[in-house]
Structure formats: C-alpha cells, structure tokens
Design an enzyme around this catalytic site. Structure first.
Site, PDB file in Angstrom:
ATOM      1  N   ASP A 102       5.544  -8.234  -4.794  1.00 36.80           N
ATOM      2  CA  ASP A 102       6.936  -8.486  -4.407  1.00 36.80           C
ATOM      3  C   ASP A 102       7.118  -9.867  -3.789  1.00 36.80           C
ATOM      4  O   ASP A 102       6.154 -10.517  -3.376  1.00 36.80           O
ATOM      5  CB  ASP A 102       7.448  -7.403  -3.452  1.00 36.80           C
ATOM      6  N   ASP A 122       4.117 -17.427  -2.381  1.00 39.54           N
ATOM      7  CA  ASP A 122       3.852 -16.113  -1.769  1.00 39.54           C
ATOM      8  C   ASP A 122       4.285 -14.990  -2.687  1.00 39.54           C
ATOM      9  O   ASP A 122       5.445 -14.624  -2.721  1.00 39.54           O
ATOM     10  CB  ASP A 122       4.591 -16.045  -0.430  1.00 39.54           C
ATOM     11  N   GLU A 147       5.265  -5.573   0.212  1.00 39.87           N
ATOM     12  CA  GLU A 147       4.546  -6.164   1.341  1.00 39.87           C
ATOM     13  C   GLU A 147       5.487  -6.931   2.254  1.00 39.87           C
ATOM     14  O   GLU A 147       5.221  -7.071   3.447  1.00 39.87           O
ATOM     15  CB  GLU A 147       3.451  -7.099   0.818  1.00 39.87           C
TER      16      GLU A 147
HETATM   17 ZN    ZN Z   1       2.557 -12.651   0.993  1.00 38.22          ZN
END
Ligand code: ZN
Length: 388
Positions: free
Chosen positions: A91, A121, A155
C-alpha cells in the site's frame, strides 16, 4: 466479457519480472517498478496489485504461494538450514491532487529518476523482491537459505489494520525464520532496528464562561501554555543501542480546544508523539512522558515498541558484511517505526534494506534514483546465492 463481469483484468507483471534479470543495467527493473506503481494501491485498496503479485508468484513452480486477504506469501522449500524472510507492504499513502501517478521517468540531479506515488515508500523494495522471488529457487539459481517472500497490505494506516500483523495472527508459521529483511526505503544501505513510538494526550481543565466576562471562567487553552513550553525546551536524547546511536524525537503533533468563538474553553488537549530509542520499553517511554508532564492529565492513545538492531546475530552480521562490501555503506539506525519491530517481537533479527531516500517517503514529490534498484537487487542476490 459479459455485462455483469466488471472485474478489470489482472495486470501482468510476469514479463517485466522475467526481463528484470541480473546483468542488465536495471532498465527492466525500472519498468517493473513503474508497472507496480501505476497500479494504484492506497491503503485498503490493494486488491488489484495483490492479484497481480499473486498471479506472478503462482507462475513460479519453485514457490509455494498462499493468500490471506490482500497479503500474498511465497516460500521456497529447499531444505536449507536457515530461512530468510523478506517483507514489503503493497500500500501507499493517498495520491496528491492532481494525482502523482502515473509514474514518470525524469533525468534528475542523481541521474535517471522515477517519480510518482510509491516510488520511494515502498514499491522499489517490492519490485526488487518480486524480481528475486521469480528467479531464486529455479534449477541452477538456488539460494543458500530458504526464502519467504511476504507482500502485505495496510501498513500506512493504524496498527490494528496492518496486514503483517493479521498474517501473524492467522498464520504465525509464515513469519518464521532466522533473519528478516524489510524492504522499506533505506537509501540502499542497511538501517537497523527502529525507534518505538507512543502518542499521548495531555489535557487541561478549565471553566467555561462567556468571553465577554472571561474573569468568571478559567481558560483551558491558556493553561496549556506550560505544556507547550516544556515541549519547546525539550532536548531530545541520543541513545546507543547495540553499536548504533538512535536519536529520539518528541513534539506536539496536534492541539484542540474551544467550542465557539465567544466562549472561554474548559478543555484543551495537546497530542504528543514521542519516538523513543529501542532500548526503552513502552512502559519506560510512558513513564518518561508522565514525568515530563507531571501535574497534567496524560492518556496513552497509541504505543508500539521499537526494535533493537540485532546486528550481532551471525546471519545478520554476514548480511551486513556482504552489503558493506558491495556498497561501501555502513549500517545506520532507523528512526521511523517500521515492521522490523514486529519481527523483533517474534525474536527474529530484522533490518530495513531497500532503494529510496527515506526522507522522501510520503512526500508529494517522492522519487527514486533508478541506479539504486539494481544495486539493492545485486547485493541481495549475491548474498542469497552465497557469492559474497
Ligand atoms: Zn513504508
């Protein structure tokens, strides 16, 4: 396709993973990363990407594949003495307005860069994991350790929704291993352990009154001034843990108070976040805050333990040495809380290792120098094949 079948076709990542072979300059790994990023997967909406990952992994005869919600786990069973667990979340935080997708390739300050949501990320880590999962375990390319590849959801949201936590509850055996590598952005160097995090609400109580006659009441917002004063004067500590120095941080992340613009408020709440060194227990961190805000009402709203770096475990030390030899970069402490802490709680030493500058995570302009992709892939591959 019938009129009732509205399911979009699964994105086929396989040709990209197949092409992202070592020895290449890394262009194919970039194409794989771009494809992964271009499948939007904001937390809670990961099913399309999880489907694509599952299809890719199920096409590999050397992997056993399991799915739990939008988490996909693949394992080799080569009968090795030790098992390495890789974990990467699928995610991302929400897109910007206008959207920072699809990704775009840009000639930037650090050479060729891929820009867009997820490019830091942590889809670069996911791309490297997928390329290696597809390759390692085939005949002739067998790793020195058995490997578990975990791709999971949610997450970037509250800890209770975390897909890795759900896997640990539903299938604890899937997390078992001797060493874990979480592919969070670490600028292609090893970041060990992570700080813990605790959030508290520090509140004051006053007495309401009409703002035209403020002397009748007690202003709860004014009572909060010493709380802010203590925060502004606070000097964060630096704490050495297992050879790495962790810098703590403490600050207000929110403040609320006031019911109307003509009312003296009777309540003010300052939300404080303290990122504490991994040698502190959550209870010790809470006590530290209670001492700091002595005289005020302190309520803990969220707490997660940190993780010691664990670099003294032999398998972790071997990995560290291999990456240092390949990149010349020494291990550093990790500041943000990541899921390495979950492995640490299970007694499994864990580090962060992935492409991307962690300082760009969640930023509108997140982007990754593409050279870091092949560098991470090659370091992991050489270590897993016992060639470093
Ligand atoms: Zn992350």
């Amino acid at each position: 396709m019938t009129s009732t079948d509205l399911t979009p076709p699964v994105v086929d990542l396989w040709p990209l993973a197949e092409a992202a072979r070592p020895g290449e300059a890394g262009e194919d790994l970039v194409a794989l990363l771009a494809a992964i990023c271009d499948v939007e997967s904001v937390s809670g909406d990961e099913s399309a990407l999880a489907d694509a990952v599952e299809v890719l992994l199920r096409a590999q005869p050397h992997l056993e594949v399991l799915r739990d919600g939008n988490a996909v786990v693949a394992r080799t069973h080569l009968g090795r003495d030790q098992r390495v667990v890789f974990a990467g979340h699928l995610d991302t935080v929400p897109l910007t307005t206008p959207p920072n997708l699809p990704t775009r390739l840009v000639e930037g300050e650090s050479g060729l860069e891929l820009w867009g949501r997820g490019t830091v990320d942590m889809k670069p880590g996911v791309a490297v994991m997928l390329a290696l999962a597809a390759e390692l375990g085939r005949p002739g390319v067998e790793p020195a350790h058995d490997v578990t590849w975990i791709f999971y959801d949610q997450e970037e949201v509250e800890a209770v929704r975390n897909g890795l936590g759900r896997l640990a509850r539903h299938h604890p055996e899937l997390l078992a291993g001797d060493f874990a590598i979480v592919g969070e952005p670490s600028d292609a160097g090893i970041e060990g352990g992570c700080n813990g995090t605790i959030r508290v609400e520090v509140s004051t109580r006053g007495v309401t009154a009409h703002s035209a006659r403020a002397w009748v009441g007690v202003n709860a917002i004014h009572l909060a001034a010493p709380i802010l004063g203590r925060l502004a004067a606070y000097q964060p500590r630096e704490v050495a843990v297992d050879g790495l120095v962790y810098r703590e941080s403490l600050g207000a992340v929110g403040i609320r108070g006031g019911v109307a613009t003509n009312v003296i408020p009777d309540s003010c709440v300052v939300t404080v976040n303290y990122r504490f060194a991994p040698s502190l227990s959550p209870a010790a961190a809470e006590n530290h805050l209670r001492d700091l805000f002595d005289g005020y009402d302190v309520v803990v709203t969220d707490v997660a333990r940190g993780a010691r770096p664990g670099l003294d475990a032999p398998i972790a030390a071997a990995f560290t040495a291999a990456v240092e030899a390949a990149t010349g970069v020494s291990p550093r402490p990790k500041y943000g809380w990541t899921d390495v802490a979950r492995f640490a709680e299970l007694g499994i030493p864990a580090v962060n290792f992935g492409p991307g500058d962690p300082l760009l995570a969640h930023k509108d302009d997140e982007h990754v120098p593409v050279a870091q992709l092949a560098r991470c892939r090659d370091a992991l591959r050489a270590w897993l094949l016992g060639r470093s």
